[in-house]
Design an enzyme around this catalytic site. Structure first.
Site, PDB file in Angstrom:
ATOM      1  N   ASP A   1      11.310  73.767  -7.230  1.00  0.00           N
ATOM      2  CA  ASP A   1      10.217  72.804  -7.320  1.00  0.00           C
ATOM      3  C   ASP A   1       9.589  72.866  -8.716  1.00  0.00           C
ATOM      4  O   ASP A   1       9.394  71.853  -9.394  1.00  0.00           O
ATOM      5  CB  ASP A   1       9.175  73.175  -6.228  1.00  0.00           C
ATOM      6  CG  ASP A   1       8.169  72.083  -5.991  1.00  0.00           C
ATOM      7  OD1 ASP A   1       8.258  71.035  -6.645  1.00  0.00           O
ATOM      8  OD2 ASP A   1       7.273  72.288  -5.149  1.00  0.00           O
TER       9      ASP A   1
ATOM     10  N   LYS B   1      14.392  85.994  -8.139  1.00  0.00           N
ATOM     11  CA  LYS B   1      13.632  87.140  -8.610  1.00  0.00           C
ATOM     12  C   LYS B   1      14.164  88.383  -7.893  1.00  0.00           C
ATOM     13  O   LYS B   1      13.450  89.033  -7.118  1.00  0.00           O
ATOM     14  CB  LYS B   1      12.137  86.934  -8.325  1.00  0.00           C
ATOM     15  CG  LYS B   1      11.498  85.840  -9.160  1.00  0.00           C
ATOM     16  CD  LYS B   1      11.110  86.304 -10.551  1.00  0.00           C
ATOM     17  CE  LYS B   1       9.953  87.266 -10.509  1.00  0.00           C
ATOM     18  NZ  LYS B   1       9.672  87.821 -11.848  1.00  0.00           N
TER      19      LYS B   1
ATOM     20  N   ASP C   1      10.515  70.301 -12.239  1.00  0.00           N
ATOM     21  CA  ASP C   1       9.466  69.513 -12.885  1.00  0.00           C
ATOM     22  C   ASP C   1       9.361  69.871 -14.361  1.00  0.00           C
ATOM     23  O   ASP C   1       9.163  69.004 -15.215  1.00  0.00           O
ATOM     24  CB  ASP C   1       8.112  69.762 -12.206  1.00  0.00           C
ATOM     25  CG  ASP C   1       7.870  68.780 -11.063  1.00  0.00           C
ATOM     26  OD1 ASP C   1       8.828  68.086 -10.667  1.00  0.00           O
ATOM     27  OD2 ASP C   1       6.728  68.708 -10.571  1.00  0.00           O
TER      28      ASP C   1
ATOM     29  N   ASP D   1      11.475  83.599 -13.825  1.00  0.00           N
ATOM     30  CA  ASP D   1      10.424  83.517 -14.847  1.00  0.00           C
ATOM     31  C   ASP D   1      11.046  83.409 -16.241  1.00  0.00           C
ATOM     32  O   ASP D   1      10.610  82.613 -17.074  1.00  0.00           O
ATOM     33  CB  ASP D   1       9.449  84.688 -14.736  1.00  0.00           C
ATOM     34  CG  ASP D   1      10.135  86.052 -14.643  1.00  0.00           C
ATOM     35  OD1 ASP D   1      11.352  86.100 -14.377  1.00  0.00           O
ATOM     36  OD2 ASP D   1       9.451  87.070 -14.836  1.00  0.00           O
TER      37      ASP D   1
ATOM     38  N   TYR E   1       8.584  77.385   1.821  1.00  0.00           N
ATOM     39  CA  TYR E   1       7.864  76.210   2.346  1.00  0.00           C
ATOM     40  C   TYR E   1       8.074  76.029   3.846  1.00  0.00           C
ATOM     41  O   TYR E   1       7.366  75.257   4.497  1.00  0.00           O
ATOM     42  CB  TYR E   1       8.301  74.930   1.626  1.00  0.00           C
ATOM     43  CG  TYR E   1       7.911  74.880   0.161  1.00  0.00           C
ATOM     44  CD1 TYR E   1       6.909  75.706  -0.346  1.00  0.00           C
ATOM     45  CD2 TYR E   1       8.535  74.012  -0.715  1.00  0.00           C
ATOM     46  CE1 TYR E   1       6.557  75.669  -1.688  1.00  0.00           C
ATOM     47  CE2 TYR E   1       8.186  73.966  -2.061  1.00  0.00           C
ATOM     48  CZ  TYR E   1       7.197  74.805  -2.534  1.00  0.00           C
ATOM     49  OH  TYR E   1       6.849  74.763  -3.868  1.00  0.00           O
TER      50      TYR E   1
END
Ligand code: NAD
Length: 369
Positions: free
Chosen positions: A250, A193, A254, A226, A142
């Site tokens: 992020d 990852k 959630d 993942d 970001y």
């Protein structure tokens, strides 16, 4: 010794409504537990824009850097939708996070037994769930450069963002996760990852470095992000503390939050570097926004904001027992069937108002003595 200091920024929409209940609870701890705070209240978001023409005045920013902890309600609302990007209410919150250098975002996902039916997952998978996601908040894709949208010189365009992490950025958020784990069930799972991203390889290596050199007593495991998403909905109770980068955090936080049901129940903390007195720079806030659809109607659930104050008691003021007292009070109110409108199910009693929910939590606190 002076009392610990709190800056309260109620903000917009339901922010002031839910924060009113927190203020009553802060007073309760002062009167009944001898835990007094020096409290100041100021403006943020649209409320600050209305008065100062900016979503966070410089004086407010300066105070936020001086106090022991900041408690924020919510910012934003339709009235401010057409403002220039630079003065939108959300910019006030972003400025706080940036200038306080709050790199560690704590999002607990805790499922109170009384609310297990609200989860989209089966009750036995979420009942009693208590995990903590630590998301790196100030770096990663970001913020990385280069970024932007350019012509690709072949008649099309190319969008670029850069995932970038330094040793220091990874180590400091890893420390934050290990410290938390020591106060909980002593387990950290780091997610990245590393199979496809160099930044993921560095992440894993640096987390291992912090573990081996500083926290060998904490149990550390690693998971590709993942797979982490799958495991969160398959068997979330296997986790204690999860630490991950800004982007994965992020999404995963959630996902984990929704295991527990309602937005009105979710607290958060954002922590920075510890100061000389050992207290980290800290901002506590509910995950929800300003809820313009219910503002001014007395319908808002104050629990997320109340539980954010419980996090402040635990993580800024080392008052773990009092934090648990407050969390148990909220839990016992919910178990007794007292609920705000967002937590209603068929056959429930009438919903209570925001203030009545505050009354009930205060009564439960009294009963805890
Ligand atoms: P929201 O979280 O404000 O509301 C989403 C839904 O959840 C609404 O139906 C609302 O009524 C309900 N809800 C939220 N909190 C509740 C509570 N405590 N009790 C009962 N119901 C609750 O999200 P949104 O509608 O997408 O955004 C509204 C405004 O809030 C926007 O301006 C947005 O930018 C802002 N926002 C601010 C923050 C923040 O301050 N950190 C976070 C998210 C959104």
């Amino acid at each position: 010794m002076s009392n610990p200091s709190l800056l309260i920024l109620p903000g917009d929409g339901i922010g002031p409504e839910v924060m009113d209940q927190v203020t009553r609870i802060i007073d309760w701890f002062g009167e009944k537990r001898g835990l007094k705070f020096d409290v100041e209240t100021d403006l943020v978001g649209g409320a600050a824009y209305d008065k100062h023409g900016v979503p966070l005045a410089d004086e407010t920013m300066a105070r936020a850097l001086e106090v022991d902890a900041v408690l924020l309600g919510a910012v934003g609302g339709p009235k401010y939708d057409d403002l220039d990007f630079s003065v939108k209410p959300e910019r006030g919150l972003l400025r706080l996070r940036k200038e306080m250098d709050l790199y560690s975002n704590l999002r607990p996902a805790q499922c109170f037994d009384a609310l297990a039916d609200f989860s989209s997952l089966k009750k036995d998978i979420v009942a009693g769930l208590d995990i903590m996601i630590v998301r790196e908040l100030t770096s990663g894709v970001y913020f990385g450069e280069p970024r932007g949208i350019q012509d690709d010189n072949e008649g099309g365009r190319v969008g670029v963002n850069t995932q970038r992490y330094t040793t220091n950025e990874i180590r400091r958020v890893a420390r934050s996760a290990f410290e938390l784990a020591k106060r909980r069930n002593n387990k950290v799972c780091s997610m990245e990852k590393a199979n496809v991203m160099e930044s993921g390889i560095l992440w894993r290596e640096e987390v291992i470095w912090v573990h081996e050199n500083e926290y060998p007593e904490v149990e550390l495991s690693h998971m590709y992000a993942d797979n982490g998403a799958m495991q969160l909905v398959r068997a979330p109770k296997q986790f204690d503390v999860i630490v991950t980068d800004n982007l994965f955090g992020d999404i995963l936080s959630d996902c984990a939050a929704m295991l527990t049901g309602s937005l009105g129940m979710l607290p958060s903390a954002s922590l920075g570097a510890p100061a000389a007195n050992g207290r980290p720079k800290a901002l506590y806030e509910p995950v929800h926004g300003s809820a313009p659809d219910i503002t001014g109607q007395g319908k808002a659930n104050p629990s997320a904001c109340i539980l954010s104050f419980a996090m402040a008691l635990r993580y800024s003021f080392d008052q773990g027992e009092e934090a648990t007292r407050l969390e148990n009070a909220v839990q016992s109110v919910l178990a007794s069937g007292v609920r705000t409108a967002d937590l209603m199910q068929a056959g429930d009693k009438d919903p209570v108002s925001t203030t009545e929910m505050g009354d009930a939590v205060l009564a439960a606190l009294d009963a805890s003595l």
